[in-house]
Design an enzyme around this catalytic site. Structure first.
Site, short mmCIF file in Angstrom:
data_model
loop_
_atom_site.label_atom_id
_atom_site.label_comp_id
_atom_site.label_asym_id
_atom_site.label_seq_id
_atom_site.Cartn_x
_atom_site.Cartn_y
_atom_site.Cartn_z
N TRP A 74 53.77 13.26 -62.45
CA TRP A 74 54.54 14.48 -62.71
C TRP A 74 55.69 14.05 -63.62
CZ3 TRP A 74 59.41 16.61 -61.99
CH2 TRP A 74 59.49 18.00 -62.06
N GLU A 482 62.25 34.47 -50.30
CA GLU A 482 60.99 33.72 -50.18
C GLU A 482 59.85 34.45 -50.89
OE1 GLU A 482 57.70 31.35 -49.04
OE2 GLU A 482 59.78 30.98 -49.55
N GLU A 489 56.47 31.22 -58.34
CA GLU A 489 55.82 29.91 -58.28
C GLU A 489 54.40 29.95 -58.83
OE1 GLU A 489 57.25 27.16 -54.59
OE2 GLU A 489 56.21 29.01 -54.06
N LYS A 605 54.26 19.20 -54.99
CA LYS A 605 54.26 19.59 -53.58
C LYS A 605 55.40 18.93 -52.82
CE LYS A 605 52.48 21.45 -49.85
NZ LYS A 605 52.59 22.90 -49.66
#
Length: 610
Positions: A74, A482, A489, A605
């Site tokens: 990443w 959220e 996302e 993650k």
């Protein structure tokens, strides 16, 4: 974040390395590569993009050897190109690395002045160049690693190979997790146990500052001071059925539908088997004097932070205990003053989140009792906390957290009930009644999941949207945050969550006929105020989707453009039920827009570096 696999084995390494990297895809990555040792010589294959591109490279140019290292990167330093992909090699040394070498510029400058050349934009390349420079002075690979680690500043998990050393691999960790796998006549290194679980269940978690030397038949571990040490061998059992996609098109959808099972599995651990009331497991309850807790600090990142913000309401309203939530990256540098008799709660799915771990260590230095709520009981945060309250969500492969979030919510709710009872805010009958309501949550989630087709039809409002807003009051405000996070996302739609009461203080200026607005408003004491806010949006032609129950929808009348009637449930568990609807809404919007649902761009993650 990045995935690491290393094998000192008996069988061809290349296919095993690639298979392990696939198991690590959930961590997020934008390039991948492997290197193997064969007849004393190193060779590597790398590619940008998905592991499928690496497999294509290996088809046209295979790698031999039973010893190798692999990596999913990443990008931090330098763009995600093949040139910057790991493994990095220099003069007979190959390295894969998770973390950030903070003093790489200084080291690179020093090495360049000595005549060493660099080929990439990465901080990691500094490590193999540094090691080869030390070995040119005549020291062994082990001594070169020993000296190099003293020069590195920052965070690292490293797996290192050396030419002409076919039966050796060296690993090291500081600030990033690394696990040894002990096989039969072979050894493994991995950034987590899931990577090596097909090959062995016997693992050793390296501690902060540890480094190790592996051969096919042995392992030797050294601490930061260079002394040989012993670390316990543990058996790790992974839920293989949960690590696969099954018949679902995406891991995320599978994990959303697993929630009745994972929530029940988690709650079972916090439920007294005889009288069916909620509380903490005996081992945890014995370590915290709940009656003396004066305040609670909750520290976390991302979705876990929103779980703690929901639980703020529970701790204060049920237990009467002042509670404060903080984003870990801010908490650790703010260096807050901590009240006596307070406890600090750290929530992390992986148990390896770098900022959360640093905040935990700060609290321990201040003498504050620390509690970890984690999904991996062998993680660093779990090992370093005073008390562990595990979630039992199983492996969560989709980058966007779903079942881990709801498992965190039910553990935090059980924790709030336990403190409320210990401090006399709930009597025995009230605890029994509340527990009975909470224990219906898995069946309520099943009812919410049965609305999947209904929710799917509502994504039409998002398909042409550039922006979306989520609004809620009270405990539903953090759920609005959220819900917005989930949408941005995985769909890449810009989305924001707001407290409904703040609408007139600025956000209402952004409302247009092309701005979908999701109102999270079950029928409760705040519903009338929420309905007033909803009507303000409707008056400005904003398309409103109301998530409520039957009574709330009946009272809302024609104000919302569309409504979804979620099952009627006890008020205490409604936030968890609403969560499931928000997850499905984001999922179907992302599918409709054709994004990579399980591995959204630029996301990892587990964030194991700052």
């Amino acid at each position: 974040m990045c995935g690491i696999i290393g094998i000192v084995g008996r069988y061809p390494a290349s296919p095993r390395l690639v298979a392990a990297l696939k198991r690590l895809e959930y961590r997020g990555y934008d390039s991948a590569g492997i290197a193997t040792l064969s007849n004393g010589e190193l060779d590597r294959r790398r590619s940008e993009g998905k592991i499928a591109n690496l497999e294509s490279a290996l088809l046209s140019a295979p790698l031999d050897g039973t010893v190798g290292i692999g990596h999913t990167r990443w990008a931090t330093h330098g763009p995600p190109t093949t040139r910057n992909a790991h493994p990095h090699m220099h003069d007979g040394v190959a390295v894969v690395h998770n973390g950030i070498i903070e003093n790489y510029t200084e080291l690179r400058k020093s090495l360049s002045e000595k005549g060493f050349a660099f080929e990439t934009d990465t901080d990691t390349e500094t490590v193999p160049v540094l090691l080869s420079s030390l070995m040119k002075e005549g020291v062994s690979p082990q001594d070169a690693v020993r000296q190099a680690l003293k020069l590195l500043r920052g965070a690292y998990a490293l797996a290192i190979l050396f030419e002409s050393h076919d039966d050796m691999m060296i690993g090291a960790r500081k600030g990033s997790p690394l696990v040894i796998g002990v096989g039969e006549g072979e050894m493994f290194l991995g950034s987590d146990a899931l990577a090596i679980s097909p090959y062995t269940k016997q693992v050793i978690y390296l501690e902060e500052g540890d480094w190790c030397v592996l051969t096919k038949a042995s392992y030797t571990i050294y601490n930061e001071a260079g002394d040989e040490v012993t670390r316990p061998v543990q058996e790790v059992v992974t839920e293989e059925d949960e690590a696969g996609k099954g018949n679902y098109p995406h891991f995320m959808l599978k994990e959303i539908f697993e929630q009745p099972r994972t929530v029940k599995r988690t709650l079972d651990v916090y439920t007294h088997p005889a009288h069916q009331t909620l509380g903490l497991p005996r081992a945890a309850a014995d370590q915290i004097n709940l009656a003396d807790v004066s305040s609670i600090y909750m520290v976390s990142c991302g979705t876990a932070h929103y779980a703690t913000r929901v639980s703020e309401y529970w701790f204060e309203q049920l237990a009467g205990v002042p509670s404060k939530t903080d984003i870990a990256s801010e908490f650790r540098y703010r260096r807050p003053a901590l009240a006596k008799n307070s406890i600090a709660v750290f929530v992390s799915q992986s148990g390896e989140t770098a900022d959360t771990l640093a905040a935990l260590r700060y609290c321990k230095e201040q003498g504050i009792k620390t509690v970890a709520i984690v999904n991996v009981q062998t993680s660093t945060i779990a090992r370093e906390a005073d008390v562990v309250l595990p979630t039992y969500a199983g492996p969560e492969i989709g980058v966007a957290s779903t079942k881990a979030f709801t498992a965190q919510l039910v553990v935090l709710l059980a924790f709030a009930v336990a403190i409320a009872e210990a401090q006399g805010h709930l009597d025995e009958a009230e605890v029994a009644a509340l527990s009975n309501d909470i224990l219906t949550v898995n069946s309520a989630i099943e009812k919410a999941l049965s609305l999947d087709d209904v929710i799917k039809k509502e994504v039409i409002h998002f398909e042409q949207a550039a922006d979306a807003f989520y609004l809620g009051r009270g405990v539903y405000y953090p759920l609005a945050l959220e819900g917005a996070l989930k949408l941005k996302e995985i769909s890449y739609i810009h989305a924001e969550g707001f407290a409904s009461g703040e609408l007139k203080h600025g956000p209402i200026a952004l409302i247009t006929a092309k701005t979908p607005v999701v109102f999270i408003a079950p029928f409760d004491d705040l519903f009338e105020k929420s309905l007033s806010n909803l009507q303000e949006v409707a008056a400005r032609s904003g398309p409103v989707l109301l998530l409520s129950d039957e009574k709330g929808i009946a009272h809302a009348g024609s104000a919302p453009t569309r409504s979804i009637a979620l099952p009627n449930t006890p008020e205490i568990i409604m936030p968890i039920v609403q969560t499931v609807a928000l997850q499905l809404l984001a999922y179907h919007a992302a599918v409709a827009l054709g994004t990579d649902v399980d591995q959204p761009r630029n996301l990892a993650k587990s964030v194991t570096v700052e």
